[in-house]
Design an enzyme around this catalytic site. Sequence first.
Site, mmCIF file in Angstrom:
data_model
loop_
_atom_site.group_PDB
_atom_site.id
_atom_site.type_symbol
_atom_site.label_atom_id
_atom_site.label_comp_id
_atom_site.label_asym_id
_atom_site.label_seq_id
_atom_site.Cartn_x
_atom_site.Cartn_y
_atom_site.Cartn_z
ATOM 1 N N ARG A 181 -12.918 -0.380 0.574
ATOM 2 C CA ARG A 181 -12.299 0.805 0.505
ATOM 3 C C ARG A 181 -12.528 2.406 0.447
ATOM 4 O O ARG A 181 -13.726 2.319 0.274
ATOM 5 C CB ARG A 181 -11.659 0.087 -1.005
ATOM 6 C CG ARG A 181 -10.964 -0.373 -1.706
ATOM 7 C CD ARG A 181 -9.195 0.170 -1.084
ATOM 8 N NE ARG A 181 -8.658 -0.523 -1.756
ATOM 9 C CZ ARG A 181 -7.939 -1.829 -0.582
ATOM 10 N NH1 ARG A 181 -8.522 -2.454 0.239
ATOM 11 N NH2 ARG A 181 -7.501 -2.782 -1.047
ATOM 12 N N GLU A 240 -6.367 8.129 2.297
ATOM 13 C CA GLU A 240 -5.424 7.491 3.101
ATOM 14 C C GLU A 240 -4.053 7.967 2.511
ATOM 15 O O GLU A 240 -3.957 7.590 1.804
ATOM 16 C CB GLU A 240 -5.607 6.111 2.829
ATOM 17 C CG GLU A 240 -6.493 5.357 3.889
ATOM 18 C CD GLU A 240 -7.560 3.696 3.811
ATOM 19 O OE1 GLU A 240 -8.152 3.461 3.396
ATOM 20 O OE2 GLU A 240 -6.314 3.606 3.085
ATOM 21 N N HIS A 296 -8.051 1.432 8.640
ATOM 22 C CA HIS A 296 -7.342 0.090 7.297
ATOM 23 C C HIS A 296 -6.725 -0.933 8.581
ATOM 24 O O HIS A 296 -5.223 -1.294 7.606
ATOM 25 C CB HIS A 296 -6.630 0.746 6.342
ATOM 26 C CG HIS A 296 -6.839 -0.060 4.896
ATOM 27 N ND1 HIS A 296 -6.811 0.689 3.996
ATOM 28 C CD2 HIS A 296 -7.467 -1.322 4.958
ATOM 29 C CE1 HIS A 296 -7.425 -0.449 3.125
ATOM 30 N NE2 HIS A 296 -7.135 -1.970 3.671
HETATM 31 C C1 DGY Z 1 -7.038 -5.684 0.655
HETATM 32 O O1 DGY Z 1 -6.964 -7.010 1.218
HETATM 33 O O2 DGY Z 1 -7.683 -5.076 0.286
HETATM 34 C C2 DGY Z 1 -6.934 -5.203 2.279
HETATM 35 O O3 DGY Z 1 -7.794 -3.550 2.399
HETATM 36 C C3 DGY Z 1 -5.485 -4.924 3.209
HETATM 37 O O4 DGY Z 1 -5.447 -4.590 4.131
#
Ligand code: DGY
Length: 321
Positions: free
Chosen positions: A238, A267, A285
């Site tokens: 993240r 983002e 992402h």
């Molecule tokens: C998640 O599932 O947390 C991913 O980052 C989505 O792309």
Amino acid sequence: MRLKVLITREVFDEVLEYLSQYFEVTSNQSDIPMNPETLAMRLSDKQGALITLSDRIDTALLSRCPNLKAVCNIAVGYNNIDLEACTKAKVMATNTPGVLDDTTGDFTWALILATTRRLTEAEAYLRADQWDGWKLKQFLGLDVHHATLGIFGLGRIGQVVARRAVGFEMKVIYHDIRQAAPEIEQMCRASFVNKDELLAQSDIVTLHVPYSSATHHLIGKQELEKMKPTAILINASRGGVVDDAALIAALHSGIIAGAGLDVFENEPKLNPGFLELKNVVLAPHIASSSKATRFKMAMLAAQNLVAVLTTGHPPNLLNPF
Ligand code: DGY
């Protein structure tokens, strides 16, 4: 009367059809992102929502949605949802664990290989018609085989990444808030080390922790300075786990050799500093974005939504109450 649900972003037709069997569905198939005001307005008369990680669910929104019972994230990460606020508002929140581990692990390896072997930099050079022949010292990279892989977070995705390292005959070390069970360490051939040892020993540091206040800027200036100058950093977890400004400075000054990033602070806005760097591989992402996996994620989220609103027992409840 049928219950009303909102699908906040475009989904596969099958998901739309599935939910339409149960509910009166409003969907955003044109995929135009909603700002918090629009989201609150559209959700104000709904019982459920199929949401994505760009939809913030917090007290301000919940206070405007008195009928809401379910918010079902199409993602395993759920830092966009204030769980405490959901519990107070008696709204069940769900995520999609399990279905994206392999795909996200695979993509982590795509970033590792592209970054160590400078693939995007080399491709840009070729596309710019700059190649004038083979050179001994052209695009010298870092070997992955027999290198040391350091994994922050040996959860489901971290374990997939570790297991794939066997083929490269790597040494695998990891750090987590607690040591994994012996059978997991054995399966992953991974040894537990403290944070500083991981930073100092790894040739490749890869992040697989959820984002929270505890992991905010887990990797910042100080941590980057503890890494080898030849090392690379990989982030497919993240944005916010890494201090982007500190990383840009470290990549500029050679504190570390490179980075491969799928996620960013703020983002979809990208810190423009990244675009000036050659030693960073950037992706928007997409680590979980294989056709099969994104379909499974959306369908699992939809099944959670149906379960909340029909039985009250969704398979992936985040806030039991
Ligand atoms: C998640 O599932 O947390 C991913 O980052 C989505 O792309």
